[in-house]
Design a protein around this motif. Structure first.
Motif, PDB file in Angstrom:
ATOM      1  N   PRO A   1       0.832  -1.252  -0.376  1.00  0.00           N
ATOM      2  CA  PRO A   1       0.109  -0.019  -0.026  1.00  0.00           C
ATOM      3  C   PRO A   1       0.893   1.260  -0.097  1.00  0.00           C
ATOM      4  CG  PRO A   1      -0.992  -1.626   1.588  1.00  0.00           C
ATOM      5  CD  PRO A   1       0.530  -2.112   1.216  1.00  0.00           C
ATOM      6  N   GLY A   2       0.390   2.376  -0.725  1.00  0.00           N
ATOM      7  CA  GLY A   2       1.267   3.520  -0.903  1.00  0.00           C
ATOM      8  C   GLY A   2       1.983   3.506  -1.895  1.00  0.00           C
ATOM      9  N   GLY A   3       2.005   2.619  -2.789  1.00  0.00           N
ATOM     10  CA  GLY A   3       3.018   2.469  -3.977  1.00  0.00           C
ATOM     11  C   GLY A   3       4.183   2.189  -3.715  1.00  0.00           C
ATOM     12  N   TRP A   4       4.446   1.252  -2.841  1.00  0.00           N
ATOM     13  CA  TRP A   4       6.086   0.829  -2.309  1.00  0.00           C
ATOM     14  C   TRP A   4       6.398  -0.567  -3.157  1.00  0.00           C
ATOM     15  CZ3 TRP A   4       9.706   3.243   0.643  1.00  0.00           C
ATOM     16  CH2 TRP A   4       9.164   4.537   1.225  1.00  0.00           C
ATOM     17  N   VAL A   5       7.408  -0.553  -3.809  1.00  0.00           N
ATOM     18  CA  VAL A   5       8.208  -1.468  -4.366  1.00  0.00           C
ATOM     19  C   VAL A   5       9.314  -1.806  -3.964  1.00  0.00           C
ATOM     20  CG1 VAL A   5       6.622  -1.129  -6.415  1.00  0.00           C
ATOM     21  CG2 VAL A   5       8.691  -0.196  -6.401  1.00  0.00           C
ATOM     22  N   ARG A   6       9.880  -3.126  -4.355  1.00  0.00           N
ATOM     23  CA  ARG A   6      11.141  -3.506  -3.709  1.00  0.00           C
ATOM     24  C   ARG A   6      12.125  -3.156  -4.679  1.00  0.00           C
ATOM     25  NH1 ARG A   6       9.633  -9.368  -1.944  1.00  0.00           N
ATOM     26  NH2 ARG A   6       9.246  -9.409  -4.261  1.00  0.00           N
ATOM     27  N   GLU A   7      13.199  -2.615  -4.291  1.00  0.00           N
ATOM     28  CA  GLU A   7      14.376  -2.408  -5.115  1.00  0.00           C
ATOM     29  C   GLU A   7      15.018  -3.597  -5.729  1.00  0.00           C
ATOM     30  OE1 GLU A   7      18.287   0.488  -5.191  1.00  0.00           O
ATOM     31  OE2 GLU A   7      18.291  -0.861  -3.576  1.00  0.00           O
ATOM     32  N   GLY A   8      15.239  -3.605  -7.103  1.00  0.00           N
ATOM     33  CA  GLY A   8      15.702  -4.768  -7.693  1.00  0.00           C
ATOM     34  C   GLY A   8      14.592  -5.778  -8.449  1.00  0.00           C
TER      35      GLY A   8
ATOM     36  N   SER B   1      15.435   0.534  -9.475  1.00  0.00           N
ATOM     37  CA  SER B   1      16.324   1.038  -8.375  1.00  0.00           C
ATOM     38  C   SER B   1      15.792   2.356  -7.712  1.00  0.00           C
ATOM     39  CB  SER B   1      17.630   1.647  -9.126  1.00  0.00           C
ATOM     40  OG  SER B   1      17.645   2.839 -10.018  1.00  0.00           O
ATOM     41  N   ARG B   2      16.544   2.693  -6.496  1.00  0.00           N
ATOM     42  CA  ARG B   2      15.821   3.820  -5.483  1.00  0.00           C
ATOM     43  C   ARG B   2      15.941   5.054  -6.443  1.00  0.00           C
ATOM     44  NH1 ARG B   2      20.578   3.346  -1.197  1.00  0.00           N
ATOM     45  NH2 ARG B   2      20.257   1.022  -1.866  1.00  0.00           N
ATOM     46  N   ASP B   3      16.743   5.454  -7.410  1.00  0.00           N
ATOM     47  CA  ASP B   3      16.685   6.716  -7.896  1.00  0.00           C
ATOM     48  C   ASP B   3      15.389   6.772  -9.109  1.00  0.00           C
ATOM     49  OD1 ASP B   3      17.696   4.909  -9.920  1.00  0.00           O
ATOM     50  OD2 ASP B   3      19.452   6.057 -10.186  1.00  0.00           O
ATOM     51  N   GLN B   4      14.464   5.646  -9.093  1.00  0.00           N
ATOM     52  CA  GLN B   4      13.509   5.826 -10.030  1.00  0.00           C
ATOM     53  C   GLN B   4      12.223   5.811  -9.159  1.00  0.00           C
ATOM     54  OE1 GLN B   4      14.577   1.757 -11.844  1.00  0.00           O
ATOM     55  NE2 GLN B   4      13.869   2.768 -13.816  1.00  0.00           N
ATOM     56  N   SER B   5      12.367   6.368  -8.181  1.00  0.00           N
ATOM     57  CA  SER B   5      10.958   6.792  -7.309  1.00  0.00           C
ATOM     58  C   SER B   5      10.814   8.249  -7.951  1.00  0.00           C
ATOM     59  CB  SER B   5      11.180   6.958  -5.698  1.00  0.00           C
ATOM     60  OG  SER B   5      11.639   5.675  -5.193  1.00  0.00           O
ATOM     61  N   GLY B   6       9.193   8.334  -7.908  1.00  0.00           N
ATOM     62  CA  GLY B   6       8.768   9.709  -8.359  1.00  0.00           C
ATOM     63  C   GLY B   6       7.320   9.541  -8.715  1.00  0.00           C
ATOM     64  N   LEU B   7       6.766  10.576  -9.226  1.00  0.00           N
ATOM     65  CA  LEU B   7       5.352  10.450  -9.626  1.00  0.00           C
ATOM     66  C   LEU B   7       5.324  10.285 -11.038  1.00  0.00           C
ATOM     67  CD1 LEU B   7       2.602  11.554  -8.778  1.00  0.00           C
ATOM     68  CD2 LEU B   7       2.890  13.673  -9.621  1.00  0.00           C
ATOM     69  N   TYR B   8       4.633   9.047 -11.526  1.00  0.00           N
ATOM     70  CA  TYR B   8       4.513   8.655 -12.852  1.00  0.00           C
ATOM     71  C   TYR B   8       3.101   9.080 -13.246  1.00  0.00           C
ATOM     72  CZ  TYR B   8       8.655   5.607 -12.182  1.00  0.00           C
ATOM     73  OH  TYR B   8      10.010   5.065 -12.251  1.00  0.00           O
ATOM     74  N   GLN B   9       3.088   9.293 -14.593  1.00  0.00           N
ATOM     75  CA  GLN B   9       1.887   9.775 -15.437  1.00  0.00           C
ATOM     76  C   GLN B   9       1.598   9.044 -16.249  1.00  0.00           C
ATOM     77  OE1 GLN B   9       0.985  14.150 -15.410  1.00  0.00           O
ATOM     78  NE2 GLN B   9       1.162  13.696 -17.650  1.00  0.00           N
ATOM     79  N   CYS B  10       0.045   8.666 -16.776  1.00  0.00           N
ATOM     80  CA  CYS B  10      -0.210   8.030 -17.913  1.00  0.00           C
ATOM     81  C   CYS B  10      -1.230   9.108 -18.559  1.00  0.00           C
ATOM     82  CB  CYS B  10      -0.857   6.678 -17.475  1.00  0.00           C
ATOM     83  SG  CYS B  10      -1.751   6.049 -19.095  1.00  0.00           S
ATOM     84  N   GLU B  11      -1.265   9.321 -19.839  1.00  0.00           N
ATOM     85  CA  GLU B  11      -2.007  10.116 -20.406  1.00  0.00           C
ATOM     86  C   GLU B  11      -2.797   9.435 -21.768  1.00  0.00           C
ATOM     87  OE1 GLU B  11      -2.394  14.372 -23.079  1.00  0.00           O
ATOM     88  OE2 GLU B  11      -0.614  13.889 -21.985  1.00  0.00           O
TER      89      GLU B  11
END
Length: 660
Positions: free
Chosen positions: A313-320, A365-375
């Protein structure tokens, strides 16, 4: 109906002598194989009174009787099946001779004779050959009924039963034979193009055809199992156009074209057509065509964006992990999907554009965290529809664990120390120490006090993120405890209850532990077997208990550079096997002697009741209760065995006394 002159002459002859009538008909051309029923002609009596078409009769001029003829107005039969056309008449006497004639009328109104019969009522016999060759074999029954053995399409005509009884009138009744044919399974051809739901007109949906039936079938359209109520007039929502074709075989084919203005809800709905056809006795049969679906063009109204792979929940995923983001719009055809990423204050980054709506992030990886958008790029969508959806992705991670004072720690017996495990990650990890898979303490630090050899072993630090199951890291620390050897002998018990016996075979075992690893040795020659079990060094020696071993024992010694420890195995009460053998022989001899003595005593008592006394050192037996006789020394008085000189005998000391 008036008779012709020839018919009157035949009937006069019939009344005169009752002989068989000759045929009245002449050969006629073959009948057409298909036709429509003509308007029936009713027989009228003189005076202008009409007759019911179901039952026709006649009243001759000055006649005493009236003959009435009746036949079913409509007879239905399936093609290829037999059928009987009944003709019943009343008013004729049982002895009165009659003439019956079956006539056939084609769809153009041409009437031809089929069969002629004469005789009394219920005993009519066929007479002559009218020359007409019907398409189906037939039989004429004595009661006047006409039976077709196998009905064909060419037999669908009007059949008239006509009665002549010697008057100037003919009485008749007509039956129409309808030959029913079931159609072939209906065929449907759907519109395979893309139909827009935005258009304000009805589109051609499908064409359904039902072929080769008689009479023509009916076609009904169904939507999701429910019959469509289709109006007959053209409109912009729903209507159907039908046409019927008469085939060369005389059968009918029906084609129906459905026009519909579809809605978006029709995208997953099954359509089909059903053909219904006539069966005898007012029944109906039906056949369904294969269902089909429509390909519709409709704009997007809703957009969804979610994580397809396992996520917390909350959009958490595991690195790798490999993470798949799915974006779906409900429009058709499938529009283009545009994916972008927004990280903090950085500019929005374009990622990918495709038509499958899937964005795959391999080994995220951890540097890919952020706000993703689909249009969704759907230009036909309503301006009020939200075509953009956003999804916040957090990549959870764990850094490598750091141990203190290190992976290998050496302590001396009785020392104390603190073990540390530094774990960093996002979200904050949970740390627990374990030994042999048994949890010891929670937290990054664990204290050991007064360590012993039992404290030595592998300690495991495990860091995990409860919010992300499976995101864990572990690291092991090996603790060594220095000290002089600790010896643990395994005492062996003798097999017998009397203790050890010289020559017994025994296996001696010593176990020791310590650091550095101790060395085990024996003060007796042999080939010991050494192995390590759960941190203990074990040595086993196999030997026999005899000589010095039995007297002094065997010593096991464990040593390292910090000290040594030893243990001596003793074999107390170890007896020699030779003396034991002599004792056994002596015991056996004594047992045999006693047995022989008992047998001798038993024998003497059985012989004439006398007893013998042995001149050995044997105690005398008690006297018999029977009184003694004078002048006789009985053994009962002196005993079986006596000392030397008993009974007046002069024998040696080892001889027996007097024998009675």
């Amino acid at each position: 109906m008036r008779l012709s002159g020839k018919e009157r002459a035949i009937l006069c002859d019939l009344e005169r002598d009752g002989e068989k009538l000759e045929t009245l008909s002449s050969p006629s051309p073959s009948l057409p194989t298909s036709w429509s029923r003509p308007t029936p002609t009713h027989t009228h009596l003189e005076g202008g009174s009409g007759r019911d078409p179901e039952t026709l009769g006649r009243e001759g001029d000055g006649a005493q009787t009236e003959i009435r003829v009746s036949a079913p107005r409509l007879v239905e039969v399936m093609k290829g099946e037999p059928v009987t056309l009944n003709c019943s008449f009343s008013g004729a006497g049982g002895k009165e001779h009659l003439a019956l004639q079956w006539l056939v009328t084609d769809r153009w109104g041409n009437t031809s004779p089929l069969v002629f019969a004469v005789g009394r009522k219920g005993a009519l016999k066929r007479s002559g050959d009218p020359g007409l060759k019907p398409s189906t074999p037939f039989q004429l029954h004595p009661n006047g009924s006409l039976q077709l053995l196998s009905a064909e399409m060419g037999d669908e005509r009007d059949y008239t039963c006509q009665i002549l009884n010697g008057t100037t009138e003919k009485t008749e009744a007509t039956s129409h034979l309808r030959v029913l044919v079931a159609p072939e399974p209906p065929e449907v051809i759907p519109n395979k193009g893309t139909i827009s739901v935005v258009d304000d007109k009805a589109h051609e949906i499908a064409t359904c055809t039902s072929r080769n039936a008689n009479p023509a079938p009916n076609i009904t359209w169904y939507r999701d199992g429910e019959a469509l109520e289709i109006p007959t007039e053209l409109n912009g929502e729903l209507y159907a156009v039908s046409r019927t074709v008469r085939e060369a075989s005389g059968l009918h084919s029906l084609t129906s074209i459905l026009y519909l203005r579809p809605k978006k809800a029709d995208r997953d709905v099954a359509f089909h057509c059903r053909a219904t056809y006539h069966l005898p006795n007012g029944q109906q049969g039906q056949q369904d065509a294969v269902p089909f679906y429509l390909t519709l063009h409709y704009p997007t109204e809703n957009v969804q964006f979610w994580v397809a792979s396992p996520a917390a929940p909350g959009g958490w995923v595991r690195e790798g992990d490999t993470v798949s983001l799915l974006c779906r719009g409900d429009g058709n055809p499938t529009p283009e999907y545009i994916f972008t990423l927004k990280q903090g204050k950085k500019e929005e980054k374009s990622l990918e554009t495709n038509t499958n709506g899937t964005l795959t992030l391999g080994r995220i990886s951890r540097d890919q965290s952020g706000l993703y958008q689909c249009e969704v790029a759907d230009f036909d969508a309503d301006p009020g529809v939200e075509l953009t959806q956003k999804l916040e992705i957090h990549v959870g991670y764990l850094d490598p664990l750091e141990l203190s004072p290190g992976e290998n720690v050496t302590l001396s017996l009785g020392d104390s120390t603190e073990l540390g495990c530094l774990a960093s990650g996002d979200p904050t990890p949970k740390v627990v120490w374990m030994k042999d898979s048994i949890p010891l303490d929670q937290g990054p630090r664990f204290t050991l006090t007064n360590v012993s050899f039992n404290s030595a072993g592998i300690y495991t630090c495990e860091a995990s993120v409860p919010k992300l199951p499976g995101l864990t890291k572990t690291r092991n620390l090996q603790l060594l405890v220095q000290g002089e050897p600790e010896l643990k002998p395994e005492e062996m018990r003798p097999q017998g209850s009397s203790g050890w016996t010289e020559g017994d075979e025994v296996t001696l075992t010593c176990s020791a532990r310590g650091h550095p690893t101790p060395k085990l040795s024996w003060d007796h020659e042999g080939e010991p077997v050494n192995r390590v079990i759960s941190g203990w060094v074990q040595s086993s020696l196999k030997l026999k208990v005899m000589g010095t071993v039995a007297r002094e024992g065997v010593t096991c010694t464990a040593s390292n550079h910090l000290g040594h420890d030893q243990h001596t195995f003793h074999f107390e009460a170890a007896a020699s096997q030779a003396p034991q053998a002599g004792v056994a022989v002596m015991a056996a001899a004594v047992s045999v002697g006693l047995l022989l003595l008992v047998v001798a005593l038993f024998y003497c008592m059985r012989q004439k009741g006398r007893c013998c006394r042995r001149r050995e050192k044997v105690p005398p037996l008690p006297p018999e209760p029977e009184p003694s006789r004078p002048g006789m020394d009985r053994p009962e008085q002196t005993g079986l065995l006596s000392g030397g000189g008993g009974g007046g005998s002069g024998r040696g000391g080892h001889s027996f006394g007097d024998e009675c």
